[in-house]
Design a protein around this motif. Structure first.
Motif, PDB file in Angstrom:
ATOM      1  N   TYR A 186      19.636  -1.936  -6.616  1.00 52.87           N
ATOM      2  CA  TYR A 186      18.228  -1.850  -6.988  1.00 52.87           C
ATOM      3  C   TYR A 186      17.855  -0.437  -7.438  1.00 52.87           C
ATOM      4  CZ  TYR A 186      17.730  -6.359  -4.678  1.00 52.87           C
ATOM      5  OH  TYR A 186      17.858  -7.668  -4.323  1.00 52.87           O
ATOM      6  N   THR A 187      16.953  -0.378  -8.405  1.00 53.02           N
ATOM      7  CA  THR A 187      16.362   0.878  -8.847  1.00 53.02           C
ATOM      8  C   THR A 187      14.849   0.677  -8.909  1.00 53.02           C
ATOM      9  OG1 THR A 187      18.306   1.324 -10.219  1.00 53.02           O
ATOM     10  CG2 THR A 187      16.324   2.609 -10.680  1.00 53.02           C
ATOM     11  N   PRO A 188      14.089   1.447  -8.135  1.00 55.14           N
ATOM     12  CA  PRO A 188      14.508   2.424  -7.138  1.00 55.14           C
ATOM     13  C   PRO A 188      15.114   1.733  -5.918  1.00 55.14           C
ATOM     14  CG  PRO A 188      12.107   2.234  -7.165  1.00 55.14           C
ATOM     15  CD  PRO A 188      12.628   1.377  -8.272  1.00 55.14           C
ATOM     16  N   PRO A 189      15.905   2.469  -5.144  1.00 53.30           N
ATOM     17  CA  PRO A 189      16.604   1.846  -4.018  1.00 53.30           C
ATOM     18  C   PRO A 189      15.701   1.592  -2.810  1.00 53.30           C
ATOM     19  CG  PRO A 189      17.113   4.183  -4.107  1.00 53.30           C
ATOM     20  CD  PRO A 189      16.274   3.877  -5.322  1.00 53.30           C
ATOM     21  N   SER A 190      16.217   0.810  -1.888  1.00 53.16           N
ATOM     22  CA  SER A 190      15.526   0.543  -0.622  1.00 53.16           C
ATOM     23  C   SER A 190      15.224   1.866   0.073  1.00 53.16           C
ATOM     24  CB  SER A 190      16.419  -0.329   0.267  1.00 53.16           C
ATOM     25  OG  SER A 190      15.752  -0.639   1.465  1.00 53.16           O
ATOM     26  N   GLY A 191      14.052   1.958   0.679  1.00 59.22           N
ATOM     27  CA  GLY A 191      13.632   3.178   1.366  1.00 59.22           C
ATOM     28  C   GLY A 191      12.754   4.072   0.522  1.00 59.22           C
ATOM     29  N   LEU A 251      10.488  -2.557 -10.933  1.00 59.14           N
ATOM     30  CA  LEU A 251      11.648  -2.599 -10.043  1.00 59.14           C
ATOM     31  C   LEU A 251      12.763  -3.267 -10.840  1.00 59.14           C
ATOM     32  CD1 LEU A 251       9.986  -3.940  -6.740  1.00 59.14           C
ATOM     33  CD2 LEU A 251      10.310  -1.553  -7.443  1.00 59.14           C
ATOM     34  N   SER A 252      13.944  -2.706 -10.766  1.00 57.42           N
ATOM     35  CA  SER A 252      15.061  -3.219 -11.563  1.00 57.42           C
ATOM     36  C   SER A 252      16.235  -3.523 -10.641  1.00 57.42           C
ATOM     37  CB  SER A 252      15.466  -2.153 -12.592  1.00 57.42           C
ATOM     38  OG  SER A 252      16.590  -2.564 -13.326  1.00 57.42           O
ATOM     39  N   VAL A 253      17.043  -4.519 -11.036  1.00 52.11           N
ATOM     40  CA  VAL A 253      18.229  -4.864 -10.262  1.00 52.11           C
ATOM     41  C   VAL A 253      19.389  -5.137 -11.215  1.00 52.11           C
ATOM     42  CG1 VAL A 253      17.749  -7.356 -10.107  1.00 52.11           C
ATOM     43  CG2 VAL A 253      19.169  -6.237  -8.361  1.00 52.11           C
ATOM     44  N   ASP A 254      20.553  -4.644 -10.818  1.00 52.50           N
ATOM     45  CA  ASP A 254      21.818  -4.982 -11.491  1.00 52.50           C
ATOM     46  C   ASP A 254      22.609  -5.856 -10.523  1.00 52.50           C
ATOM     47  OD1 ASP A 254      21.122  -3.346 -13.627  1.00 52.50           O
ATOM     48  OD2 ASP A 254      22.225  -1.614 -12.849  1.00 52.50           O
ATOM     49  N   PHE A 255      23.269  -6.881 -11.070  1.00 57.04           N
ATOM     50  CA  PHE A 255      24.043  -7.812 -10.240  1.00 57.04           C
ATOM     51  C   PHE A 255      25.478  -7.857 -10.754  1.00 57.04           C
ATOM     52  CE2 PHE A 255      25.722 -12.142  -9.502  1.00 57.04           C
ATOM     53  CZ  PHE A 255      25.713 -12.137  -8.115  1.00 57.04           C
ATOM     54  N   VAL A 256      26.397  -7.591  -9.827  1.00 59.17           N
ATOM     55  CA  VAL A 256      27.823  -7.687 -10.161  1.00 59.17           C
ATOM     56  C   VAL A 256      28.408  -8.805  -9.304  1.00 59.17           C
ATOM     57  CG1 VAL A 256      30.047  -6.504 -10.189  1.00 59.17           C
ATOM     58  CG2 VAL A 256      27.944  -5.230 -10.724  1.00 59.17           C
ATOM     59  N   PRO A 257      28.868  -9.893  -9.928  1.00 61.64           N
ATOM     60  CA  PRO A 257      29.420 -11.008  -9.146  1.00 61.64           C
ATOM     61  C   PRO A 257      30.753 -10.606  -8.504  1.00 61.64           C
ATOM     62  CG  PRO A 257      29.725 -11.411 -11.490  1.00 61.64           C
ATOM     63  CD  PRO A 257      28.929 -10.151 -11.369  1.00 61.64           C
ATOM     64  N   THR A 258      31.021 -11.240  -7.388  1.00 62.31           N
ATOM     65  CA  THR A 258      32.302 -11.002  -6.713  1.00 62.31           C
ATOM     66  C   THR A 258      33.450 -11.468  -7.603  1.00 62.31           C
ATOM     67  OG1 THR A 258      31.190 -11.297  -4.592  1.00 62.31           O
ATOM     68  CG2 THR A 258      33.593 -11.453  -4.586  1.00 62.31           C
ATOM     69  N   ASP A 259      33.280 -12.595  -8.259  1.00 60.04           N
ATOM     70  CA  ASP A 259      34.303 -13.175  -9.148  1.00 60.04           C
ATOM     71  C   ASP A 259      34.037 -12.694 -10.573  1.00 60.04           C
ATOM     72  OD1 ASP A 259      36.046 -14.692 -10.653  1.00 60.04           O
ATOM     73  OD2 ASP A 259      35.271 -16.634  -9.968  1.00 60.04           O
ATOM     74  N   THR A 260      34.514 -11.473 -10.889  1.00 64.06           N
ATOM     75  CA  THR A 260      34.288 -10.920 -12.229  1.00 64.06           C
ATOM     76  C   THR A 260      35.200 -11.550 -13.287  1.00 64.06           C
ATOM     77  OG1 THR A 260      35.792  -9.084 -11.743  1.00 64.06           O
ATOM     78  CG2 THR A 260      33.423  -8.711 -11.372  1.00 64.06           C
ATOM     79  N   THR A 288       0.842  -1.189   0.000  1.00 62.27           N
ATOM     80  CA  THR A 288       0.000   0.000   0.000  1.00 62.27           C
ATOM     81  C   THR A 288       0.877   1.239   0.000  1.00 62.27           C
ATOM     82  OG1 THR A 288      -0.165  -0.059   2.410  1.00 62.27           O
ATOM     83  CG2 THR A 288      -1.956  -1.079   1.174  1.00 62.27           C
ATOM     84  N   TYR A 289       0.309   2.319  -0.536  1.00 61.00           N
ATOM     85  CA  TYR A 289       1.014   3.591  -0.576  1.00 61.00           C
ATOM     86  C   TYR A 289       1.495   3.934   0.833  1.00 61.00           C
ATOM     87  CZ  TYR A 289       1.943   8.542  -0.749  1.00 61.00           C
ATOM     88  OH  TYR A 289       2.548   9.774  -0.620  1.00 61.00           O
ATOM     89  N   GLY A 290       2.708   4.442   0.909  1.00 63.75           N
ATOM     90  CA  GLY A 290       3.309   4.787   2.186  1.00 63.75           C
ATOM     91  C   GLY A 290       4.292   3.745   2.675  1.00 63.75           C
ATOM     92  N   THR A 291       4.260   2.541   2.084  1.00 62.88           N
ATOM     93  CA  THR A 291       5.198   1.477   2.445  1.00 62.88           C
ATOM     94  C   THR A 291       6.509   1.700   1.705  1.00 62.88           C
ATOM     95  OG1 THR A 291       3.376  -0.093   2.724  1.00 62.88           O
ATOM     96  CG2 THR A 291       5.593  -1.022   2.458  1.00 62.88           C
ATOM     97  N   ALA A 292       7.598   1.858   2.456  1.00 64.04           N
ATOM     98  CA  ALA A 292       8.910   2.028   1.833  1.00 64.04           C
ATOM     99  C   ALA A 292       9.409   0.683   1.314  1.00 64.04           C
ATOM    100  CB  ALA A 292       9.890   2.603   2.848  1.00 64.04           C
ATOM    101  N   LEU A 293      10.039   0.713   0.144  1.00 58.15           N
ATOM    102  CA  LEU A 293      10.635  -0.512  -0.392  1.00 58.15           C
ATOM    103  C   LEU A 293      11.723  -1.000   0.558  1.00 58.15           C
ATOM    104  CD1 LEU A 293      11.021   0.421  -4.178  1.00 58.15           C
ATOM    105  CD2 LEU A 293       9.287  -1.056  -3.122  1.00 58.15           C
ATOM    106  N   SER A 294      11.776  -2.310   0.737  1.00 59.05           N
ATOM    107  CA  SER A 294      12.753  -2.913   1.658  1.00 59.05           C
ATOM    108  C   SER A 294      13.183  -4.264   1.092  1.00 59.05           C
ATOM    109  CB  SER A 294      12.127  -3.099   3.040  1.00 59.05           C
ATOM    110  OG  SER A 294      11.126  -4.109   2.992  1.00 59.05           O
TER     111      SER A 294
END
Length: 176
Positions: free
Chosen positions: A29-34, A45-54, A7-13
């Motif tokens: 994340y886009t948009p970011p948490s909060g 909602l969009s996410v980019d993932f960068v692996p630790t082992d590039t 519902t409106y007023g709930t911050a993304l988490s």
């Protein structure tokens, strides 16, 4: 996966921003948490993932899901007003509902109405928020009011003296 409606007023988490990867890495994340999204269906909602082992894994950019953000219903508060006496016009003293957000109240019966005497008479209010994009209207919040019978005023001046044998008439019996 698409997260559950909020519902409106709930911050993304982390409840909504909960992508997982098959290897360790960092999620952006886009948009970011909060972020608090406006009401509306199918928001991306969009996410980019960068692996630790590039050296051995490619980044994954622009993975998307959708979320529905539902309008929220504001809180309207209104207590039963104090008893009034017949002849008292309804005013802001009785028609005094409040809401948790700005908006417009429409009362039935309207301000200025004089109700007949009687107990448990219903007063009703509809509320339309200023921000109709994110808030629902609240219809038919009701309270009751008691309208007490009025006591009329009787005036009667002492009549002039009369002589014995004079019949009483409207001259002496002239109360209003």
């Amino acid at each position: 996966a698409n997260p559950a409606d909020i519902t409106y007023g709930t911050a993304l988490s982390g409840v909504q921003l909960n992508a997982t990867g098959s290897v360790p890495g960092t999620f952006t994340y886009t948009p970011p948490s909060g972020t608090v999204l406006n009401a509306g269906n199918g928001q991306i909602l969009s996410v980019d993932f960068v692996p630790t082992d590039t050296a051995n894994y490619n980044s994954v950019l622009g993975t998307t899901v959708t979320i529905n953000v539902l309008k929220i219903t504001p809180t309207v508060s209104w207590s039963n007003p104090a008893d009034i006496t017949y002849g008292t016009a309804l005013s802001g003293v009785q028609l005094n509902a409040t809401a948790s957000v700005p908006g417009t109240f429409t009362y039935t019966p309207a301000s200025g109405t004089v109700l007949n005497a009687g107990n448990g008479q219903t007063l009703s209010v509809d509320f339309v928020p200023t921000d109709t994009a994110n808030y629902n209207s609240v219809l038919s919040t009701t309270v009751t009011i008691n309208v007490l019978k009025a006591t009329p005023t009787v005036t009667w001046a002492n009549p002039a003296d009369i002589t014995y044998g004079t019949a009483l008439s409207g001259t002496q019996l002239n109360a209003t």
